[in-house]
Design an enzyme around this catalytic site. Structure first.
Site, PDB file in Angstrom:
ATOM      1  NE  ARG A 132      55.026  36.618  28.438  1.00  0.00           N
ATOM      2  CZ  ARG A 132      54.829  35.983  29.634  1.00  0.00           C
ATOM      3  NH1 ARG A 132      55.963  35.364  29.915  1.00  0.00           N
ATOM      4  NH2 ARG A 132      54.018  36.352  30.169  1.00  0.00           N
ATOM      5  CE  LYS A 146      43.566  35.710  27.204  1.00  0.00           C
ATOM      6  NZ  LYS A 146      44.301  35.325  28.424  1.00  0.00           N
TER       7      LYS A 146
END
Ligand code: BES
Ligand code: MN
Ligand code: ZN
Length: 500
Positions: free
Chosen positions: A355, A281
């Protein structure tokens, strides 16, 4: 904090602070009118003078009582123009009143805000909200400050009052639920606020054991990486590969219902720090990725609230807990992993890790023969783009379940908004090399994430709550909110009421 129900009148009750409502045009609630009379018109005089604004919801003024008022202070709360206020307005009024009481130095208070008429809401609900509001203002997170001075005169006791004795059982009921929800929120906030180095996957596992100490009825089981490997949780383990901290799968069971009753299963994303992994990130505000376990925290908080209330239901909490870090061993973009369900996944972006841990936990959930499964996750930045910081994103493969969650959100004030799970979106997950990719491109990011999860939840009724926008606040008020503990607890309380 202690809560109790009281009956009586505002002028004769001895208390650190009595709280009453006024609304415009210069309308006093019955108990505000009593105080006014006992003080020979003090309140109406101040309204006339313009010192107490009645036209705008949630303005407050503390008065030194005059005349024959027993309390040491009077807090007058303005409630706006309408005869009946909206539930959202009542929550705001309760919060500003709680803040004013907290700041005025009273250690106990008695609130007649029960007199405010709220559209579509009853007395029990008002008591519940008043308890939550006061517990929320006294909450602090100062575990890691070295020089904390506890507040000299904290608010310790709130009486929620009504002139009518027959109201007391209803108020008590609401306070009990409100206190349980507020404590659950506080637990969720504290776990969320802890930094990554004080809240590792193993630390979360220890919290589960601590929860069992507090509620001996709970059953807790911790699976280590070896056990997960045996189960074939290749997706979950692909995330923890890049971290020195071993992953944990935390399973908590509350059995308040009958033996054969199928449980509700809550699955909470527990990424204790999300750096993005190899798909690192950008640096700005990366610290806020310590909040990436707020889904897990809400599972802890909801279980605590349910156990506190001793709800007659069966409830299972599953928390896949891991860090997401870059390392020589870390999963790389392009790697293909096999999930517990047998489906293969091409990991095109290691930052779409939530996920990956949820899909294996959702497959594992099947073993409990669930009535329904709800997962809660700070899953996508796209959800914040779509709904901002106000609504939880709701997805479901069963419309009745979706409607029940939407209703619980409305009732609790902890609202969700439903988004679609159409096949057209699912197609974005196509991979040339595996059964699916773990990302679906730039468009509709929160929906394609939900479509990914839907591929693992075909065997049962399922809903997914994307709490990326609501789980914490940024800026000067940076901190976890405790959402969606109110929504989830309300949902479970309502399932008790409708017997499902
Ligand atoms: N934990 C983040 C989602 C997130 C980001 C929540 C910012 C709140 C604020 C999640 O693991 C993530 O990184 N998602 C990616 C998915 C993308 C790579 C498809 C995102 O949202 O950018
Ligand atoms: Mn991520
Ligand atoms: Zn994440």
């Amino acid at each position: 904090m202690d809560f109790n129900a009281k009956s009586g009148n505002a002028d004769t009750l001895a208390s650190g602070c009595v709280v009453v409502a006024v609304s415009s045009p210069r309308r006093l609630s019955p108990e505000a009118a009593r105080l006014d009379k006992a003080s020979r018109g003090q309140i109406s005089e101040l309204i006339k003078q313009g010192d107490i604004r009645t036209d705008c919801a949630c303005t407050t003024l503390i008065l030194n009582p005059a005349g024959r008022i027993k309390a040491r202070r009077v807090l007058v709360v303005g409630c706006g123009d309408d005869k009946a206020v909206s539930p959202q307005a009542f929550v705001r009024i309760a919060a500003s009143a709680a803040r004013a009481v907290h700041d005025c130095g009273a250690t106990d208070a008695a609130s007649w805000l029960t007199e405010i008429e709220v559209k579509d809401r009853d007395l029990r609900w008002k008591a519940q909200q008043l308890a939550i509001a006061s517990e929320n203002v006294v909450y602090r997170f100062d575990e890691l400050k070295s020089d904390v001075k506890p507040p000299k005169k904290p608010l310790r006791r709130l009486s929620v009052a009504s002139a009518d004795r027959s109201d007391l059982p209803v108020i008590r009921d609401g306070l009990r639920a409100g206190r349980a929800i507020a404590r659950g929120m506080n637990l969720a906030r504290t776990l969320g606020n802890r930094p990554g180095n004080y809240c590792t996957p193993s630390d979360l596992a220890d919290e589960a054991k601590a929860l069992k100490e507090a509620h001996p009825g709970l059953k807790v089981q911790i699976l280590d990486e070896k056990a997960m490997e045996k189960l074939g949780m290749g997706a979950l383990l692909s995330v923890s590969r890049g971290s020195r901290q071993p992953a944990r799968l935390i399973v908590m069971q509350y059995n308040g219902g009958a033996k054969g009753d199928r449980p509700t299963v809550l699955v909470g994303k527990g990424v204790t720090f999300d750096s993005g992994g190899i798909s690192l990130k950008p640096g700005s505000a990366m610290d806020e990725m310590k909040f990436d376990m707020c889904g897990a925290a809400s599972v802890f908080g909801t279980l605590a609230a349910v156990a506190d209330m001793e709800l007659p239901i069966n409830l299972v909490g599953i928390v896949p807990a891991t860090e997401n870090l870059p390392d020589g061993m870390a999963t790389k973009p392009g790697d293909i992993v096999t999930s517990m369900s047998g489906q293969t996944i091409e990991i095109l972006n290691t930052d779409a890790e939530g996920r990956l841990i949820l899909c294996d936990a959702l497959t594992y959930a099947q073993k409990f023969n669930p009535e329904r499964v709800i997962d809660i996750a700070t899953l996508t930045g796209a959800c914040v783009v779509a709904l901002g910081k106000h609504a939880t994103g709701l997805f479901a493969n069963d419309q009745e379940l979706a409607d029940q969650l939407l209703a619980a959100g409305q009732t609790s004030g902890d609202r969700a908004w439903q988004m679609p799970l159409w096949d057209e979106y699912d197609e974005q997950l196509k991979s040339n090399f595996a059964d699916m990719a773990n990302i679906g491109g730039r468009d509709a990011g929160s929906i394609t994430a939900a479509c990914f999860l839907a591929r693992y939840t075909r065997e049962y009724r399922w809903a997914h709550l994307d709490i990326a926008g609501v789980a914490w606040k940024s800026g000067s008020e940076k901190g976890a909110t405790g959402r969606p503990v109110p929504l989830l607890t309300q949902f479970l309380m309502e399932r008790v009421d409708d017997g499902s």
